[in-house]
Scaffold this motif. Structure first.
Motif, PDB file in Angstrom:
ATOM      1  N   SER A 136       2.358   1.073 -13.976  1.00 48.60           N
ATOM      2  CA  SER A 136       1.045   1.496 -13.477  1.00 48.60           C
ATOM      3  C   SER A 136       0.401   0.444 -12.582  1.00 48.60           C
ATOM      4  N   TYR A 137       0.730  -0.817 -12.795  1.00 49.87           N
ATOM      5  CA  TYR A 137       0.205  -1.886 -11.929  1.00 49.87           C
ATOM      6  C   TYR A 137       0.651  -1.665 -10.483  1.00 49.87           C
ATOM      7  N   ASP A 143       1.783   1.142  -9.257  1.00 49.89           N
ATOM      8  CA  ASP A 143       1.362   2.457  -8.795  1.00 49.89           C
ATOM      9  C   ASP A 143      -0.133   2.520  -8.473  1.00 49.89           C
ATOM     10  N   SER A 144      -0.874   1.467  -8.832  1.00 50.57           N
ATOM     11  CA  SER A 144      -2.332   1.502  -8.695  1.00 50.57           C
ATOM     12  C   SER A 144      -2.814   1.412  -7.258  1.00 50.57           C
ATOM     13  N   ALA A 145      -1.961   0.946  -6.353  1.00 51.83           N
ATOM     14  CA  ALA A 145      -2.354   0.842  -4.942  1.00 51.83           C
ATOM     15  C   ALA A 145      -1.104   0.984  -4.083  1.00 51.83           C
ATOM     16  N   ARG A 162       0.839  -2.262  -3.104  1.00 50.17           N
ATOM     17  CA  ARG A 162       1.530  -3.100  -4.094  1.00 50.17           C
ATOM     18  C   ARG A 162       3.043  -2.836  -4.066  1.00 50.17           C
TER      19      ARG A 162
END
Length: 361
Positions: free
Chosen positions: A162-163, A165-167, A170
């Motif tokens: 999710s880290y 996928d958060s932006a 990234r």
């Protein structure tokens, strides 16, 4: 008071704001972000509220900005830094200097010219100011560790999918500039360089072992030979569940030191003495909840003193260039499957090499 413009209203921009409001000589005068809601949200946390701008050009044109803190995605650093220096403001750039070594190399010359005009150009590397690292570096400079012969540096962190996928930016080469090493591990790279000096040769491997939908590595390992003859092992990953503290061990002919989670875990010198360090900075001591903010505040203390006295800051753009070049050397070596010379990478001999990361997940 020095008026500061924060460029980039994300998580790290918020941390800068929290540090600036604690400093008696600094004031958040402007927040810049292309997303109005993000800029407004950050500005609302500051009292008195700063002015919100959608572009750095507009913020600088408004007048009265003394210092600009660049907190945007890595691939946008150099452009904002150049705008800052053209406007005659002092500069602080978050790590890494940029995602592109050619851009960073060219900007380092621009920064050197600005320094000659009296501007302060600093790189964020707040862990250089950790009391434990400062104590070890002073011990080394005093000769208490003798000649440094080796180091082992490890960052066994973990990031959920999710880290990444958060932006959208990234995990991309274009805006993140790399993965575990370039984004998270570069702090350890800089600390290692501050102790061991200039690298000579790098031999590395990288892999993507546990994450999807990213272009970059989540695991890197390298051996580094320094110009001094010292050898180091560098390890950085965001695939070490549940995530462990960073560790930096240096060994010399007269002593050794180990930093663990940015605190001093071990120190020994043939002279039989210790290093002057409070118990709160020794490994195992509880850390304050605001330790991350305090780290940046220490760097702002250094930056303000540099501006007021005219001395160079503790971490210059030239230091950021060397750290970025070492990260790039790791990627080049891993892609080519052989050792590469650091000076060749720094000078641009491998600028045309596109990094390749083996998929092992």
């Amino acid at each position: 008071m020095l008026n500061v413009a924060i460029v980039g209203a994300g998580i790290i921009g918020g941390n800068h704001a929290d540090a600036i409001v604690r400093h008696p000589r600094l004031r958040v005068a402007a927040v810049v972000d292309s997303v109005p809601a993000a800029a407004t949200a950050l500005a609302s946390r500051v009292d008195p509220a700063p002015v919100v701008f959608s572009t750095l050009v507009d913020a600088l044109a408004s007048g009265g900005i003394d210092l600009v803190a660049i907190c945007t995605p890595s691939g946008l650093h150099v452009e904002a830094a150049e705008e800052t220096l053209r406007a005659g403001a002092h500069l602080l750039v978050e790590k890494p200097l940029d995602v592109s070594l050619p851009k960073a190399r060219a900007f380092a010359k621009v920064a050197a010219e600005a320094e000659a005009r009296g501007l302060v150009c600093a790189m964020v590397s707040q862990h250089r100011f950790d009391p434990a690292l400062v104590a070890v570096r002073q011990a080394f400079e005093q000769g208490r560790l003798g000649r440094l012969t080796s180091a082992v540096v490890s960052m066994p962190w973990f990031r959920e999918q999710s880290y990444y996928d958060s932006a959208d930016w990234r995990g991309t080469w274009a805006f993140d500039g790399g993965g575990a090493l370039a984004n998270q591990g570069i702090h350890l790279v800089d600390q290692m360089l501050s102790l061991l000096g200039r690298p000579a040769e790098v031999y590395a491997q990288t892999a993507r072992v546990s994450h999807e939908r990213i272009e970059v590595e989540d695991l890197a390992a390298a051996t580094i030979r320094f110009a001094s003859g010292a050898l180091a092992v560098l390890h950085a990953t965001t695939s070490a569940r549940p995530g462990l503290p960073v560790r930096l061990a240096v060994h010399g002919t007269e002593g050794s030191a180990v930093l663990h989670d940015d605190q001093l875990e071990y120190f020994w010198s043939a002279d039989g003495g210790d290093v002057p360090l409070p118990a709160s900075e020794r490994f195992g001591a509880a850390k304050e909840p605001d330790a991350f903010v305090v780290g940046h505040l220490r760097q702002y203390d250094d930056l303000v003193e540099a501006i007021e006295t005219g001395r160079p800051p503790g971490v210059r753009v030239a230091d950021g260039l060397l750290a970025l070049a070492l990260v790039r050397a790791v990627y080049v070596s891993a892609t080519l499957g052989r050792p590469v010379g650091f000076e060749q990478v720094l000078d641009g001999a491998f600028d045309d090499v596109m990094p390749f990361v083996e998929e092992l997940s």
